[in-house]
Design a protein around this motif. Structure first.
Motif, mmCIF file in Angstrom:
data_model
loop_
_atom_site.group_PDB
_atom_site.id
_atom_site.type_symbol
_atom_site.label_atom_id
_atom_site.label_comp_id
_atom_site.label_asym_id
_atom_site.label_seq_id
_atom_site.Cartn_x
_atom_site.Cartn_y
_atom_site.Cartn_z
ATOM 1 N N ASP A 78 7.537 8.654 4.775
ATOM 2 C CA ASP A 78 8.767 9.442 4.704
ATOM 3 C C ASP A 78 9.670 8.987 3.559
ATOM 4 O OD1 ASP A 78 10.251 11.601 5.609
ATOM 5 O OD2 ASP A 78 11.497 10.370 6.898
ATOM 6 N N ASN A 79 9.070 8.702 2.403
ATOM 7 C CA ASN A 79 9.836 8.206 1.268
ATOM 8 C C ASN A 79 9.505 8.931 -0.029
ATOM 9 O OD1 ASN A 79 7.237 7.240 0.873
ATOM 10 N ND2 ASN A 79 7.946 5.426 -0.180
ATOM 11 N N ALA A 80 8.992 10.135 0.050
ATOM 12 C CA ALA A 80 8.590 10.840 -1.167
ATOM 13 C C ALA A 80 9.770 10.988 -2.112
ATOM 14 C CB ALA A 80 8.018 12.210 -0.822
ATOM 15 N N PRO A 81 9.587 10.601 -3.386
ATOM 16 C CA PRO A 81 10.668 10.786 -4.354
ATOM 17 C C PRO A 81 10.908 12.276 -4.608
ATOM 18 C CG PRO A 81 8.883 9.434 -5.266
ATOM 19 C CD PRO A 81 8.430 9.949 -3.948
ATOM 20 N N MET A 82 12.043 12.567 -5.194
ATOM 21 C CA MET A 82 12.340 13.952 -5.550
ATOM 22 C C MET A 82 11.309 14.441 -6.554
ATOM 23 S SD MET A 82 16.498 14.020 -5.835
ATOM 24 C CE MET A 82 16.408 15.663 -6.465
ATOM 25 N N ALA A 83 10.910 15.698 -6.400
ATOM 26 C CA ALA A 83 9.927 16.287 -7.298
ATOM 27 C C ALA A 83 10.471 16.334 -8.720
ATOM 28 C CB ALA A 83 9.579 17.693 -6.823
ATOM 29 N N ARG A 84 9.576 16.141 -9.678
ATOM 30 C CA ARG A 84 9.924 16.250 -11.096
ATOM 31 C C ARG A 84 8.657 16.546 -11.877
ATOM 32 N NH1 ARG A 84 11.236 9.894 -11.702
ATOM 33 N NH2 ARG A 84 9.115 9.229 -12.015
ATOM 34 N N ARG A 85 8.799 16.985 -13.123
ATOM 35 C CA ARG A 85 7.688 17.329 -14.003
ATOM 36 C C ARG A 85 6.713 18.292 -13.337
ATOM 37 N NH1 ARG A 85 4.219 13.594 -15.057
ATOM 38 N NH2 ARG A 85 4.913 12.008 -13.610
ATOM 39 N N GLY A 86 7.209 19.154 -12.487
ATOM 40 C CA GLY A 86 6.344 20.121 -11.828
ATOM 41 C C GLY A 86 5.436 19.522 -10.775
ATOM 42 N N ILE A 87 5.711 18.290 -10.367
ATOM 43 C CA ILE A 87 4.911 17.632 -9.343
ATOM 44 C C ILE A 87 5.424 18.041 -7.968
ATOM 45 C CG2 ILE A 87 4.268 15.402 -8.327
ATOM 46 C CD1 ILE A 87 4.571 14.208 -11.159
ATOM 47 N N ARG A 88 4.523 18.489 -7.121
ATOM 48 C CA ARG A 88 4.866 18.820 -5.742
ATOM 49 C C ARG A 88 4.953 17.504 -4.977
ATOM 50 N NH1 ARG A 88 0.826 20.527 -2.026
ATOM 51 N NH2 ARG A 88 -0.424 20.639 -3.913
ATOM 52 N N SER A 89 6.053 17.242 -4.306
ATOM 53 C CA SER A 89 6.273 15.985 -3.603
ATOM 54 C C SER A 89 6.586 16.278 -2.144
ATOM 55 C CB SER A 89 7.439 15.228 -4.249
ATOM 56 O OG SER A 89 7.666 14.002 -3.632
ATOM 57 N N VAL A 90 5.777 15.694 -1.234
ATOM 58 C CA VAL A 90 5.952 15.974 0.188
ATOM 59 C C VAL A 90 5.830 14.690 1.003
ATOM 60 C CG1 VAL A 90 5.039 18.329 0.007
ATOM 61 C CG2 VAL A 90 3.499 16.444 0.587
ATOM 62 N N ASN A 91 6.501 14.699 2.141
ATOM 63 C CA ASN A 91 6.305 13.668 3.154
ATOM 64 C C ASN A 91 5.306 14.219 4.157
ATOM 65 O OD1 ASN A 91 8.228 11.547 2.428
ATOM 66 N ND2 ASN A 91 9.763 13.126 2.781
ATOM 67 N N VAL A 92 4.323 13.417 4.520
ATOM 68 C CA VAL A 92 3.297 13.858 5.442
ATOM 69 C C VAL A 92 3.734 13.495 6.857
ATOM 70 C CG1 VAL A 92 0.884 13.603 6.127
ATOM 71 C CG2 VAL A 92 1.510 13.552 3.699
ATOM 72 N N ALA A 93 3.772 14.487 7.697
ATOM 73 C CA ALA A 93 4.142 14.270 9.104
ATOM 74 C C ALA A 93 2.872 14.112 9.927
ATOM 75 C CB ALA A 93 4.956 15.455 9.615
ATOM 76 N N TRP A 94 2.924 13.217 10.889
ATOM 77 C CA TRP A 94 1.792 13.020 11.786
ATOM 78 C C TRP A 94 1.819 14.106 12.841
ATOM 79 C CZ3 TRP A 94 -1.460 9.455 10.125
ATOM 80 C CH2 TRP A 94 -0.983 8.466 9.274
ATOM 81 N N THR A 95 0.670 14.647 13.144
ATOM 82 C CA THR A 95 0.574 15.650 14.194
ATOM 83 C C THR A 95 -0.610 15.311 15.098
ATOM 84 O OG1 THR A 95 -0.863 17.063 12.857
ATOM 85 C CG2 THR A 95 1.505 17.483 12.723
ATOM 86 N N VAL A 96 -0.591 15.848 16.291
ATOM 87 C CA VAL A 96 -1.689 15.683 17.226
ATOM 88 C C VAL A 96 -2.642 16.853 17.017
ATOM 89 C CG1 VAL A 96 -2.320 15.577 19.661
ATOM 90 C CG2 VAL A 96 -0.197 14.505 18.864
ATOM 91 N N ASP A 97 -3.905 16.542 16.767
ATOM 92 C CA ASP A 97 -4.889 17.582 16.509
ATOM 93 C C ASP A 97 -6.223 17.130 17.112
ATOM 94 O OD1 ASP A 97 -6.859 19.278 15.420
ATOM 95 O OD2 ASP A 97 -5.788 19.500 13.534
ATOM 96 N N GLY A 98 -6.506 17.588 18.318
ATOM 97 C CA GLY A 98 -7.716 17.177 19.029
ATOM 98 C C GLY A 98 -8.991 17.519 18.277
ATOM 99 N N GLY A 99 -9.015 18.659 17.629
ATOM 100 C CA GLY A 99 -10.197 19.055 16.867
ATOM 101 C C GLY A 99 -10.460 18.118 15.705
ATOM 102 N N ARG A 100 -9.404 17.766 14.988
ATOM 103 C CA ARG A 100 -9.556 16.848 13.852
ATOM 104 C C ARG A 100 -9.950 15.456 14.340
ATOM 105 N NH1 ARG A 100 -11.609 15.936 9.374
ATOM 106 N NH2 ARG A 100 -10.437 14.669 7.923
ATOM 107 N N LEU A 101 -9.383 15.031 15.461
ATOM 108 C CA LEU A 101 -9.746 13.738 16.032
ATOM 109 C C LEU A 101 -11.232 13.705 16.394
ATOM 110 C CD1 LEU A 101 -8.907 10.924 16.914
ATOM 111 C CD2 LEU A 101 -8.205 11.899 19.109
ATOM 112 N N ALA A 102 -11.745 14.799 16.927
ATOM 113 C CA ALA A 102 -13.173 14.875 17.253
ATOM 114 C C ALA A 102 -14.016 14.771 15.983
ATOM 115 C CB ALA A 102 -13.479 16.169 18.006
ATOM 116 N N GLU A 103 -13.580 15.414 14.901
ATOM 117 C CA GLU A 103 -14.303 15.314 13.624
ATOM 118 C C GLU A 103 -14.313 13.876 13.116
ATOM 119 O OE1 GLU A 103 -12.486 17.962 10.817
ATOM 120 O OE2 GLU A 103 -12.756 19.702 12.110
ATOM 121 N N LEU A 104 -13.156 13.204 13.197
ATOM 122 C CA LEU A 104 -13.070 11.820 12.744
ATOM 123 C C LEU A 104 -13.941 10.911 13.605
ATOM 124 C CD1 LEU A 104 -9.252 11.633 11.998
ATOM 125 C CD2 LEU A 104 -11.112 11.707 10.314
ATOM 126 N N SER A 105 -13.942 11.149 14.901
ATOM 127 C CA SER A 105 -14.796 10.368 15.808
ATOM 128 C C SER A 105 -16.264 10.540 15.452
ATOM 129 C CB SER A 105 -14.568 10.783 17.261
ATOM 130 O OG SER A 105 -13.266 10.448 17.671
#
Length: 146
Positions: A78-105
């Motif tokens: 949760d520390n993404a700097p402000m976007a500059r030079r056309g760079i897309r800057s985002v903070n990644v939020a954690w979510t619960v995703d059972g399907g993705r967890l099954a893929e990782l398993s």
């Protein structure tokens, strides 16, 4: 790193010299030594800059400066700097995703994803597990076992 490599991405990692072999085993193709200014070192390897950065260590602007114009920057802490030079800057939020967890398993069971466990604790030692995490310096995760 392993997930990025499984998607066909080229991985550059900044690590302590003692960890170079480890991260190469996880899929890092190129390595920049910790303590070396990150962006100039990456740009020496990739002069136009990298397509994207996943910042899991609160590096911030020093990592963003390695990204090419129009690339992407994602921060896990949760520390993404402000976007500059056309760079897309985002903070990644954690979510619960059972399907993705099954893929990782399934990837872990197939030996394609490495699980690093520093220590396991029975549930009644949860406080000790939290204390170990708070101390830092662990090589892997602390796992509570029912």
């Amino acid at each position: 790193m392993e997930l990025a490599r499984l998607r066909g991405l080229r991985v550059i990692a900044q690590v302590a010299p003692a960890d170079e072999r480890l991260v190469r085993g996880f899929g890092a193709e190129l390595v920049v030594a910790r303590g070396v200014p990150l962006a100039p070192a990456v740009r020496a390897l990739i002069p136009d800059g990298v397509d994207g950065v996943l910042d899991a260590a609160n590096v911030g602007v020093a990592a963003m400066d390695a990204v090419r114009h129009g690339g992407a920057f994602a921060a896990l802490l949760d520390n993404a700097p402000m976007a500059r030079r056309g760079i897309r800057s985002v903070n990644v939020a954690w979510t619960v995703d059972g399907g993705r967890l099954a893929e990782l398993s399934a990837l872990a069971e197939a030996g394609r994803l490495t699980l690093r466990v520093a220590a396991t604790y029975p549930l009644e030692q949860a406080a000790e597990a939290h204390e170990a995490v708070d101390r830092g310096g662990s090589r892997g995760r602390h796992v509570l076992v029912p």
